[in-house]
Design a protein around this motif. Sequence first.
Motif, PDB file in Angstrom:
ATOM      1  N   VAL A 139       0.868  -1.177   0.000  1.00  0.00           N
ATOM      2  CA  VAL A 139       0.000   0.000   0.000  1.00  0.00           C
ATOM      3  C   VAL A 139       0.904   1.226   0.000  1.00  0.00           C
ATOM      4  CG1 VAL A 139      -0.269  -0.174   2.503  1.00  0.00           C
ATOM      5  CG2 VAL A 139      -1.861   1.206   1.211  1.00  0.00           C
ATOM      6  N   LEU A 140       0.559   2.217  -0.828  1.00  0.00           N
ATOM      7  CA  LEU A 140       1.403   3.390  -1.009  1.00  0.00           C
ATOM      8  C   LEU A 140       0.567   4.647  -0.737  1.00  0.00           C
ATOM      9  CD1 LEU A 140       2.515   1.067  -3.039  1.00  0.00           C
ATOM     10  CD2 LEU A 140       3.799   2.927  -4.070  1.00  0.00           C
ATOM     11  N   PHE A 141       1.168   5.580   0.026  1.00  0.00           N
ATOM     12  CA  PHE A 141       0.477   6.809   0.422  1.00  0.00           C
ATOM     13  C   PHE A 141       1.167   8.007  -0.233  1.00  0.00           C
ATOM     14  CE2 PHE A 141       0.252   3.686   3.868  1.00  0.00           C
ATOM     15  CZ  PHE A 141      -1.116   3.601   4.068  1.00  0.00           C
ATOM     16  N   PRO A 142       0.548   8.633  -1.237  1.00  0.00           N
ATOM     17  CA  PRO A 142       1.172   9.810  -1.863  1.00  0.00           C
ATOM     18  C   PRO A 142       0.943  11.072  -1.024  1.00  0.00           C
ATOM     19  CG  PRO A 142      -0.418   8.718  -3.342  1.00  0.00           C
ATOM     20  CD  PRO A 142      -0.671   8.231  -1.951  1.00  0.00           C
ATOM     21  N   ILE A 143       2.025  11.716  -0.647  1.00  0.00           N
ATOM     22  CA  ILE A 143       1.941  13.001   0.054  1.00  0.00           C
ATOM     23  C   ILE A 143       2.497  14.043  -0.909  1.00  0.00           C
ATOM     24  CG2 ILE A 143       2.618  14.312   2.100  1.00  0.00           C
ATOM     25  CD1 ILE A 143       0.852  11.835   2.669  1.00  0.00           C
ATOM     26  N   TYR A 160      -5.593  25.361   1.979  1.00  0.00           N
ATOM     27  CA  TYR A 160      -4.834  24.450   1.115  1.00  0.00           C
ATOM     28  C   TYR A 160      -4.191  25.264   0.003  1.00  0.00           C
ATOM     29  CZ  TYR A 160      -6.573  20.333   3.421  1.00  0.00           C
ATOM     30  OH  TYR A 160      -6.819  19.375   4.362  1.00  0.00           O
ATOM     31  N   ALA A 161      -2.915  24.995  -0.274  1.00  0.00           N
ATOM     32  CA  ALA A 161      -2.190  25.772  -1.279  1.00  0.00           C
ATOM     33  C   ALA A 161      -1.111  24.913  -1.934  1.00  0.00           C
ATOM     34  CB  ALA A 161      -1.555  27.004  -0.630  1.00  0.00           C
ATOM     35  N   TRP A 162      -0.690  25.336  -3.096  1.00  0.00           N
ATOM     36  CA  TRP A 162       0.334  24.624  -3.878  1.00  0.00           C
ATOM     37  C   TRP A 162       1.714  25.092  -3.435  1.00  0.00           C
ATOM     38  CZ3 TRP A 162       1.706  20.632  -6.458  1.00  0.00           C
ATOM     39  CH2 TRP A 162       2.694  20.662  -7.429  1.00  0.00           C
ATOM     40  N   GLU A 163       2.460  24.175  -2.812  1.00  0.00           N
ATOM     41  CA  GLU A 163       3.806  24.494  -2.306  1.00  0.00           C
ATOM     42  C   GLU A 163       4.816  23.485  -2.858  1.00  0.00           C
ATOM     43  OE1 GLU A 163       4.430  26.350   1.793  1.00  0.00           O
ATOM     44  OE2 GLU A 163       2.902  24.825   2.158  1.00  0.00           O
ATOM     45  N   PRO A 164       5.217  23.665  -4.126  1.00  0.00           N
ATOM     46  CA  PRO A 164       6.077  22.656  -4.758  1.00  0.00           C
ATOM     47  C   PRO A 164       7.406  22.443  -4.047  1.00  0.00           C
ATOM     48  CG  PRO A 164       5.934  24.648  -6.107  1.00  0.00           C
ATOM     49  CD  PRO A 164       4.907  24.785  -5.034  1.00  0.00           C
ATOM     50  N   ASP A 165       7.881  23.451  -3.315  1.00  0.00           N
ATOM     51  CA  ASP A 165       9.156  23.288  -2.612  1.00  0.00           C
ATOM     52  C   ASP A 165       9.126  22.161  -1.584  1.00  0.00           C
ATOM     53  OD1 ASP A 165      10.013  25.367  -4.092  1.00  0.00           O
ATOM     54  OD2 ASP A 165      10.001  26.854  -2.471  1.00  0.00           O
ATOM     55  N   LYS A 166       7.937  21.763  -1.177  1.00  0.00           N
ATOM     56  CA  LYS A 166       7.847  20.660  -0.202  1.00  0.00           C
ATOM     57  C   LYS A 166       8.194  19.321  -0.831  1.00  0.00           C
ATOM     58  CE  LYS A 166       5.556  22.803   3.348  1.00  0.00           C
ATOM     59  NZ  LYS A 166       5.878  22.778   4.769  1.00  0.00           N
ATOM     60  N   GLY A 167       8.123  19.240  -2.164  1.00  0.00           N
ATOM     61  CA  GLY A 167       8.459  17.996  -2.854  1.00  0.00           C
ATOM     62  C   GLY A 167       7.361  16.949  -2.747  1.00  0.00           C
ATOM     63  N   ALA A 168       7.562  15.876  -3.507  1.00  0.00           N
ATOM     64  CA  ALA A 168       6.599  14.771  -3.528  1.00  0.00           C
ATOM     65  C   ALA A 168       7.161  13.608  -2.719  1.00  0.00           C
ATOM     66  CB  ALA A 168       6.354  14.331  -4.970  1.00  0.00           C
ATOM     67  N   TYR A 169       6.348  13.083  -1.840  1.00  0.00           N
ATOM     68  CA  TYR A 169       6.710  11.896  -1.051  1.00  0.00           C
ATOM     69  C   TYR A 169       5.681  10.799  -1.329  1.00  0.00           C
ATOM     70  CZ  TYR A 169       9.704  14.744   2.051  1.00  0.00           C
ATOM     71  OH  TYR A 169      10.680  15.559   2.574  1.00  0.00           O
ATOM     72  N   VAL A 170       6.149   9.572  -1.404  1.00  0.00           N
ATOM     73  CA  VAL A 170       5.218   8.441  -1.448  1.00  0.00           C
ATOM     74  C   VAL A 170       5.698   7.411  -0.430  1.00  0.00           C
ATOM     75  CG1 VAL A 170       4.215   6.591  -2.839  1.00  0.00           C
ATOM     76  CG2 VAL A 170       4.639   8.825  -3.883  1.00  0.00           C
ATOM     77  N   PHE A 185       9.618   7.324  -0.399  1.00  0.00           N
ATOM     78  CA  PHE A 185      10.291   7.653  -1.656  1.00  0.00           C
ATOM     79  C   PHE A 185       9.997   9.116  -1.982  1.00  0.00           C
ATOM     80  CE2 PHE A 185      10.503   3.155  -1.838  1.00  0.00           C
ATOM     81  CZ  PHE A 185      11.472   2.810  -2.769  1.00  0.00           C
ATOM     82  N   ARG A 186      10.864   9.721  -2.815  1.00  0.00           N
ATOM     83  CA  ARG A 186      10.709  11.135  -3.138  1.00  0.00           C
ATOM     84  C   ARG A 186      10.805  11.356  -4.639  1.00  0.00           C
ATOM     85  NH1 ARG A 186      13.216  15.602   0.353  1.00  0.00           N
ATOM     86  NH2 ARG A 186      11.459  16.506  -0.743  1.00  0.00           N
ATOM     87  N   SER A 187      10.255  12.500  -5.092  1.00  0.00           N
ATOM     88  CA  SER A 187      10.429  12.875  -6.492  1.00  0.00           C
ATOM     89  C   SER A 187      10.078  14.339  -6.674  1.00  0.00           C
ATOM     90  CB  SER A 187       9.575  11.992  -7.396  1.00  0.00           C
ATOM     91  OG  SER A 187      10.031  12.115  -8.730  1.00  0.00           O
ATOM     92  N   GLU A 188      10.061  14.762  -7.950  1.00  0.00           N
ATOM     93  CA  GLU A 188       9.734  16.154  -8.236  1.00  0.00           C
ATOM     94  C   GLU A 188       8.283  16.429  -7.831  1.00  0.00           C
ATOM     95  OE1 GLU A 188      12.210  18.040  -9.175  1.00  0.00           O
ATOM     96  OE2 GLU A 188      13.329  16.171  -9.037  1.00  0.00           O
ATOM     97  N   ALA A 189       8.007  17.680  -7.494  1.00  0.00           N
ATOM     98  CA  ALA A 189       6.648  18.054  -7.099  1.00  0.00           C
ATOM     99  C   ALA A 189       5.666  17.788  -8.234  1.00  0.00           C
ATOM    100  CB  ALA A 189       6.617  19.532  -6.716  1.00  0.00           C
ATOM    101  N   CYS A 190       4.518  17.294  -7.877  1.00  0.00           N
ATOM    102  CA  CYS A 190       3.452  17.030  -8.833  1.00  0.00           C
ATOM    103  C   CYS A 190       2.182  16.864  -8.008  1.00  0.00           C
ATOM    104  CB  CYS A 190       3.718  15.751  -9.636  1.00  0.00           C
ATOM    105  SG  CYS A 190       3.725  14.276  -8.606  1.00  0.00           S
ATOM    106  N   TYR A 191       1.060  16.720  -8.677  1.00  0.00           N
ATOM    107  CA  TYR A 191      -0.144  16.364  -7.930  1.00  0.00           C
ATOM    108  C   TYR A 191      -0.929  15.300  -8.684  1.00  0.00           C
ATOM    109  CZ  TYR A 191      -3.721  16.267  -4.539  1.00  0.00           C
ATOM    110  OH  TYR A 191      -4.544  15.792  -3.555  1.00  0.00           O
ATOM    111  N   VAL A 192      -1.565  14.424  -7.929  1.00  0.00           N
ATOM    112  CA  VAL A 192      -2.381  13.349  -8.492  1.00  0.00           C
ATOM    113  C   VAL A 192      -3.676  13.265  -7.698  1.00  0.00           C
ATOM    114  CG1 VAL A 192      -2.556  10.830  -8.683  1.00  0.00           C
ATOM    115  CG2 VAL A 192      -0.457  11.989  -9.390  1.00  0.00           C
TER     116      VAL A 192
END
Length: 382
Positions: A139-143, A160-170, A185-192
């Motif tokens: 099971v994977l939790f996208p943050i 709620y606001a878009w803060e790409p500097d926080k990065g993407a965590y899963v 895990f980490r990656s470039e900011a995105c939203y899903v």
Amino acid sequence: MARRARCRPGPVRRLGRKLPDAPANLTDGGVANTNIIFHAGKLLALEEAHLPTEIEPGTLATRGYHNYQGRVAGSFTAHPKIDPVTRELVFFGYNAAGPLTPALSYGSIDASGKATRFERFEAPYASMVHDFIVTENHVLFPILPITGSMERAMSGRPPYAWEPDKGAYVGVMKRSGTAKDIVWFRSEACYVFHVMNAWDDGHRIVADVMQFEEAPLFPHPDGRPTDPEKSRARHCRWTFDLAGNTDRFQQTYLDDLTGEFPRIDDRRAGLKNRHGWYACANPKLPMFGALSGIVHVDGNGRRLGHYLLPAGDTISEPVFVERSKDAAEGDGWLLAVIWRARENRSDLAVFNATDVEAGPVALVQLGHRVPDGFHGNWVGTA
Ligand SMILES: [Fe+2]
């Protein structure tokens, strides 16, 4: 049935009012307007800030919140996953320690409807978590950085606001493990907002999602809007290497079409799928137009066919219905609601799921407009 719409999820609420016939114990204004599922003999209407709302099949009367004999509390995703082999329902909730907190809950309900686990854990930061990822074993939790902030909310800025500097965590967890075992895990900011499907592939996990480069619907912390050219979703593959020496996961776009509301034949949920469908925008119309077509893709996102409505008309999420219980994957129909702009009324359209290009094979012509909505599922009588 499903409805067409951009998904404007939960906790910024104010999406609707408490229904006049809602039971008295629905005191916090839950509207149960995002998805409806059938599990362990119960028809459950879902909205991510609340427990499931039980609906009486047949009459559709509202029975009230269902808390699994008191074993589940708080928020409950509108996108739980039902394991097609065990019929276990796996779910999570965000804001699990109260509004705009980084706590998540996680739990499961067995095929008989009994809650078998329910626990809470801390995510890297408070974010809006609309969907998650479940495979046969993980099971994977996208943050992702639509962040929540009580401090902003209390000072009149966007909660709620878009803060790409926080990065993407899963966060990746074994289904047999506990929240203490989560690996981030980490990656470039995105939203899903929505996941099509995911599966285990040896030491890798593959997840196909509809990924936005920048968040739609939510502003930067100072109120500026995000870039509309980047605020569109495209079919994208995430790959996690559990045996690698990196905490990065890979993101690879599979198509350039603007799309949303991905679905599969749910008998392949958490397993490698060979068919998928999603609603798409017409690429010949202004890029950010409404969803007005259906795409059929193979298990690697390659287009097998597509169907576009006349300009101006719009379409809902395509819901797959198998021809029979033992039909091959993808052998069946898609149900979608089409809004006929010129007539301001709707049709329920039935497509051959493996030949969407031919257009609807049947239309239920309604004399009225079906308002935009989010998700749905077919429940047969058998
Ligand atoms: Fe959704």
